[in-house]
Design an enzyme around this catalytic site. Structure first.
Site, PDB file in Angstrom:
ATOM      1  N   GLY A 167       0.814  -1.208   0.000  1.00 61.29           N
ATOM      2  CA  GLY A 167       0.000   0.000   0.000  1.00 61.29           C
ATOM      3  C   GLY A 167       0.851   1.263   0.000  1.00 61.29           C
ATOM      4  N   GLY A 168       0.397   2.267   0.742  1.00 62.49           N
ATOM      5  CA  GLY A 168       1.110   3.538   0.812  1.00 62.49           C
ATOM      6  C   GLY A 168       2.507   3.416   1.376  1.00 62.49           C
ATOM      7  N   GLY A 401      25.392   8.900 -31.125  1.00 63.28           N
ATOM      8  CA  GLY A 401      24.877   9.637 -29.979  1.00 63.28           C
ATOM      9  C   GLY A 401      25.298   9.046 -28.660  1.00 63.28           C
ATOM     10  N   ALA A 402      25.575   7.738 -28.654  1.00 66.79           N
ATOM     11  CA  ALA A 402      25.989   7.107 -27.401  1.00 66.79           C
ATOM     12  C   ALA A 402      27.325   7.673 -26.917  1.00 66.79           C
ATOM     13  CB  ALA A 402      26.089   5.601 -27.595  1.00 66.79           C
TER      14      ALA A 402
END
Length: 511
Positions: A167-168, A401-402
């Site tokens: 839960g929370g 781009g890597a």
């Protein structure tokens, strides 16, 4: 006076629980809260606070009393000689459920840790919100979340899941820097019964949110251990790499390993052929002090390897592509994993060393639909934003781009090195020739021979580290065996880079 002392002893004995409580935990394969505290802290150093706190809901329950302490042990002590605060939920008291006073104890310990600049460790073993207290228990969770956010990036926060966390309750661990889980623990927002009734899915607790699932599938857990003892030993080891707070240095350990040691084995570990895989962990353990590498997220996003080690006694964070998995390409999960780790290193003044062997980003609709652009951008932002020393060593491939996103000069990388066999280019030679010379190859008398000739020419002219070195995009080309001593020298010169005048740079948001 003796009368008062006897009363105090009786109250504290009541708060500590009974042999039956110990037995009930052991039957489930778990230690008690006190046993966990004893394993985490140096012997005889833990000091408990709020031992005699009582639940607020007692009057609602017809006068039935609950054990003192309200189901959580809080306090402070020494871990490897440094002060640490902790809260350990006690599952033998109302299932470790969280009520108002239970939450107040945890928040108080967290705020004390923040005030005194000490790490905070939460040992979670709870059935969730205490139903008897209604909305008061929910308010308690919210106060814990707020304390997590306030402490983020200021003091290290570690969550250790040693039983249920549902839960929370899952969001406090989700807000902390690192999460540990055992194989018989679990975390989920909604349990199997709710999933079955709402989604018509039959799933067990283990398959929904067990430790192994979160360590390998969701990436929620950074570490997985077989039991409580192994887990708490890992917690102690991780703390040995982290500073007490964002204004302190990570713990320095005088090295036994020679800083000038050469590593000739690296020339055998990494094949020259860019198509052959190898385990980048072997490269890391060859370079770092005593071969000790403390890996993080070992079972998740395995195409990227991250973790802590030491170079000449100084703590460093390692980020490395893993050619053994997906050829070392960067995908969504790898981007998230590296981004979170780099931000932790930056928040706590830990230099970042990048070992690059990357052919590019992983292509495909699943990656594009899943947001590889957004997540790749987060990796760029993390490297660019980081003000700690950033060193990079290109082991083999560095394409497209890597190359740009992983600690390049354009992202203010401090010192960058490459091995002589490294390939730095927009793409591999074969792919480049296929685009640039497609018609020439097709019309040649022997297309295969002409293609091979053009690939060889392209590699010689463009796909090598010397072109990048000539333009100042890398600082030097080095022999593999010199990697350790070159990185150590670079580390020493860049350690003075850190700005110590910023009380808090940023929090560490969830991944």
């Amino acid at each position: 006076m003796q009368e008062y002392i006897d009363k105090l002893r009786a109250l504290k004995a009541e708060a500590a629980g009974s042999p039956k409580d110990v037995e009930s935990q052991h039957k489930r394969g778990r230690l008690t809260a006190q046993e966990r505290i004893d394993l985490l802290f140096d012997p005889g150093t833990f000091n408990q606070i709020d031992t005699l706190v009582t639940p607020r809901y007692e009057s609602y329950m017809g006068g039935k009393s609950s054990r003192l302490g309200d189901g959580v042990i809080t306090g402070f002590g020494m871990v490897q000689g440094r002060q640490v605060f902790a809260a350990a939920q006690d599952a033998t008291v109302m299932g470790g459920s969280l009520g108002e006073m239970h939450a107040n104890k945890i928040v108080k310990a967290m705020r004390m840790a923040l005030s005194y600049g000490c790490p905070f460790v939460a040992l979670n073993d709870s059935g969730g919100a205490r139903i008897q207290e209604g909305v008061d228990s929910l308010g308690g969770y919210a106060r814990i979340f707020d304390a997590n956010c306030e402490a983020s990036g200021v003091i290290p926060q570690l969550s250790v899941i040693l039983g249920p966390c549902a839960g929370g309750a899952v969001y406090s661990p989700g807000l902390t820097d690192f999460i540990f889980m055992t194989e018989n623990s679990y975390m989920f927002i909604t349990g199997p019964e709710v999933v079955k009734s709402v989604m018509q899915e039959n799933v067990s607790q283990e398959d929904l949110g067990g430790g192994r699932i979160h360590a390998s599938e969701s990436g929620v857990a950074h570490f997985l251990a077989s039991d409580d003892r192994e887990c708490l030993l890992k917690v102690r080891e991780l703390l040995s790499y982290l500073p007490s707070n964002n204004l302190s240095d990570p713990p320095y350990i005088p090295p036994r390993d020679d800083p000038e040691r050469r590593c000739p084995e690296l020339e055998q570990i990494v094949p020259v052929d860019p198509h052959k895989p190898y385990d980048v962990r072997q490269v890391i353990t060859s370079i770092v002090d005593d071969g000790r590498f403390f890996e993080i997220h070992e079972l998740w996003a395995e195409n990227m390897v991250v973790g802590f080690a030491r170079l000449d006694g100084f703590v460093v964070g390692l980020v490395a592509n893993q050619p053994m998995v997906l050829a070392g390409t960067i995908d969504i999960k790898a981007s998230i994993k590296a981004t979170h780790f780099i931000r932790i290193c930056d928040a706590y003044h830990i230099p970042v060393i990048t070992l690059q062997d990357v052919p590019g980003f992983l292509p495909g609709t699943s990656q594009e639909y899943g947001g590889i652009i957004r997540n790749g951008a987060r990796l760029i932002y993390a490297y660019s934003e980081a003000t700690v020393p950033k060193l990079m060593l290109i082991l083999r491939k560095s394409y497209g781009g890597a190359y740009c996103v992983m600690s390049s000069k354009g992202l203010r990388g401090d010192l960058l090195y490459a091995w002589p066999n490294a390939e730095l280019a927009v793409m591999g030679a074969a792919g480049a020739v296929n685009i640039l010379f497609r018609n020439e190859v097709k019309t040649a008398p022997d297309p295969q021979a002409r293609g091979a000739e053009l690939v060889s020419e392209y590699q010689e002219k463009f796909n090598n580290p010397y072109v990048a070195a000539a333009r100042g995009l890398i600082d030097d080309v080095i022999e593999p065996r010199d990697s350790r001593r070159v990185l150590i020298r670079a580390l020493h010169v860049t350690l003075s880079k850190r700005d110590r005048h910023i009380p808090r740079k940023h929090g560490i948001s969830p991944m």
